[in-house]
Design an enzyme around this catalytic site. Structure first.
Site, PDB file in Angstrom:
ATOM      1  N   LYS A 159       1.119  -1.181   0.017  1.00  0.00           N
ATOM      2  CA  LYS A 159      -0.151  -0.116  -0.012  1.00  0.00           C
ATOM      3  C   LYS A 159       0.798   1.222  -0.062  1.00  0.00           C
ATOM      4  O   LYS A 159       1.754   1.315   0.799  1.00  0.00           O
ATOM      5  CB  LYS A 159      -0.827  -0.072   1.164  1.00  0.00           C
ATOM      6  CG  LYS A 159      -1.950  -1.496   1.345  1.00  0.00           C
ATOM      7  CD  LYS A 159      -2.614  -1.333   2.586  1.00  0.00           C
ATOM      8  CE  LYS A 159      -1.682  -1.919   3.702  1.00  0.00           C
ATOM      9  NZ  LYS A 159      -2.124  -2.296   5.011  1.00  0.00           N
ATOM     10  N   THR A 189      -7.264   8.346   9.575  1.00  0.00           N
ATOM     11  CA  THR A 189      -7.027   7.173   8.839  1.00  0.00           C
ATOM     12  C   THR A 189      -6.934   5.946   9.458  1.00  0.00           C
ATOM     13  O   THR A 189      -6.219   4.952   9.372  1.00  0.00           O
ATOM     14  CB  THR A 189      -5.882   7.356   7.710  1.00  0.00           C
ATOM     15  OG1 THR A 189      -4.984   7.769   8.758  1.00  0.00           O
ATOM     16  CG2 THR A 189      -6.107   8.382   6.852  1.00  0.00           C
ATOM     17  N   GLY A 210      -7.226   2.666  11.017  1.00  0.00           N
ATOM     18  CA  GLY A 210      -7.789   1.414  10.675  1.00  0.00           C
ATOM     19  C   GLY A 210      -7.870   1.183   9.279  1.00  0.00           C
ATOM     20  O   GLY A 210      -8.685   0.110   8.910  1.00  0.00           O
ATOM     21  N   THR A 211      -7.424   1.908   8.462  1.00  0.00           N
ATOM     22  CA  THR A 211      -7.546   1.752   6.931  1.00  0.00           C
ATOM     23  C   THR A 211      -7.071   0.291   6.582  1.00  0.00           C
ATOM     24  O   THR A 211      -7.313  -0.256   5.588  1.00  0.00           O
ATOM     25  CB  THR A 211      -6.725   2.931   6.198  1.00  0.00           C
ATOM     26  OG1 THR A 211      -5.565   3.359   6.782  1.00  0.00           O
ATOM     27  CG2 THR A 211      -7.460   4.186   6.343  1.00  0.00           C
ATOM     28  N   GLY A 212      -5.591   0.252   7.194  1.00  0.00           N
ATOM     29  CA  GLY A 212      -5.106  -1.214   6.905  1.00  0.00           C
ATOM     30  C   GLY A 212      -5.958  -2.437   7.179  1.00  0.00           C
ATOM     31  O   GLY A 212      -5.988  -2.901   6.375  1.00  0.00           O
ATOM     32  N   CYS A 213      -6.501  -2.372   8.275  1.00  0.00           N
ATOM     33  CA  CYS A 213      -7.205  -3.401   8.924  1.00  0.00           C
ATOM     34  C   CYS A 213      -8.635  -3.600   8.040  1.00  0.00           C
ATOM     35  O   CYS A 213      -8.916  -4.469   7.571  1.00  0.00           O
ATOM     36  CB  CYS A 213      -7.816  -3.362  10.422  1.00  0.00           C
ATOM     37  SG  CYS A 213      -6.606  -2.846  11.327  1.00  0.00           S
TER      38      CYS A 213
HETATM   39  O1  PXL Z   1      -4.294  -0.687  12.425  1.00  0.00           O
HETATM   40  C1  PXL Z   1      -3.439  -1.497  12.986  1.00  0.00           C
HETATM   41  C2  PXL Z   1      -3.895  -2.121  14.158  1.00  0.00           C
HETATM   42  C3  PXL Z   1      -4.425  -3.421  14.209  1.00  0.00           C
HETATM   43  N1  PXL Z   1      -5.148  -4.042  15.261  1.00  0.00           N
HETATM   44  C4  PXL Z   1      -5.146  -3.399  16.417  1.00  0.00           C
HETATM   45  C5  PXL Z   1      -4.803  -2.185  16.487  1.00  0.00           C
HETATM   46  C6  PXL Z   1      -4.203  -1.470  15.453  1.00  0.00           C
HETATM   47  C7  PXL Z   1      -3.894   0.050  15.463  1.00  0.00           C
HETATM   48  O2  PXL Z   1      -4.260   0.707  16.449  1.00  0.00           O
HETATM   49  O3  PXL Z   1      -5.131  -1.478  17.628  1.00  0.00           O
HETATM   50  C8  PXL Z   1      -5.877  -4.065  17.463  1.00  0.00           C
END
Ligand code: PXL
Length: 269
Positions: A176, A208, A210-213
């Site tokens: 990404k 932004t 949580g964009t990756g999750c």
């Molecule tokens: O965005 C990455 C991420 C993944 N998982 C958990 C998180 C974070 C970022 O804060 O807390 C549980």
């Protein structure tokens, strides 16, 4: 609405609701599929930072994965935060038992605020043992630098890094490009030995979290429904872009995005 598929998420909990398992459940649900979970750790956090990370015991992680899957077999699995070597080994053992073919890994290493979420030894185990079990990995630029061992400044570097990561044993790689200082955002996919670049408009916002999750869960959901990996990436990127554009602007730090952007909610009078 008829439920389209079943997705199991193995990841950490984010009490602020924007990232982690919470983002995953919202995304999978918004896109019309059924979400199941195996929680690896519980974080206390808000949009400004992380206060604590409590690991879940190994046997509880494996039970969540195996006992749940024995009854309702997932069509695909999304893996997020695996914070320690022992968690990776536990997840690997369970994956070997439940034999689900479609596995997407978001190699979470650093939180949005810059806080490290996993240690160096964990990254080594991930590279050595987990990557072989994974259909697609979705690192951002810092994560791709750690995995590939190269510095990434340009799209050409991104392409080279996908190849370096592919050599570690993972079939498909999506890097990404959001961290690069380019005019547009370029996400680079290496799949079937072919490179595909997805170009998106850059949206200027601090929200932004949580964009990756969210992206990896969206890709997993589309893929679990039978779309190709390439199409799943394209649709997933589109979903996240809309979620960023329509974000609710909550909190004082890096706020969440709008996971419901795919749903047209009719107002009742
Ligand atoms: O965005 C990455 C991420 C993944 N998982 C958990 C998180 C974070 C970022 O804060 O807390 C549980």
């Amino acid at each position: 609405m008829k439920i389209k598929s079943k997705v199991l998420v193995i990841a950490g909990s984010d009490s602020s609701g924007g990232a982690g398992i919470q983002a995953d459940i919202k995304t999978i649900t918004a896109l019309g599929s059924y979400a199941m979970t195996a929680i690896t750790a519980v974080t206390s956090q808000n949009t400004v930072g992380i206060n604590s990370i409590i690991p879940i015991p190994k046997n509880v992680i494996s039970k969540q994965i195996e006992f749940t899957s024995k009854d309702i077999k997932p069509d695909a699995i999304k893996i997020g935060m695996l914070h320690s070597e022992s968690v990776i080994k536990t997840v690997l053992k369970s994956l070997n038992k439940i034999k689900v073919k479609k596995v997407i890994l978001d190699p979470v290493m650093v939180a949005k605020g810059g806080q490290r979420l996993v240690d160096k030894k964990t990254i080594e185990i991930l590279k050595k043992n987990l990557l072989k079990k994974v259909t697609l990995i979705t690192p951002n630029i810092p994560e791709a630098e750690v995995l590939s061992g190269i510095t990434i400044k340009t799209i050409e570097d991104m392409i080279y890094a996908t190849k370096k990561i592919h050599v570690l044993g993972v079939k498909n790689v999506l890097i990404k490009g959001g961290h690069l200082e380019t005019k547009k955002i370029h996400d680079v996919l290496l799949s079937n030995n072919k490179i595909k670049i997805f170009n998106s408009k850059k949206i200027i916002t601090k929200n932004t979290h949580g964009t990756g999750c969210t992206l990896s869960s969206a890709i997993t959901t589309f893929y679990s429904c039978g779309k190709t990996l390439k199409k799943s990436c394209e649709l997933g990127i589109n979903y996240v872009n809309h979620a960023i554009m329509t974000g609710p602007n909550y909190g004082k730090g890096h706020g969440p995005i709008n996971h419901l952007n795919n749903i047209e909610i009719k107002k009742s009078k």
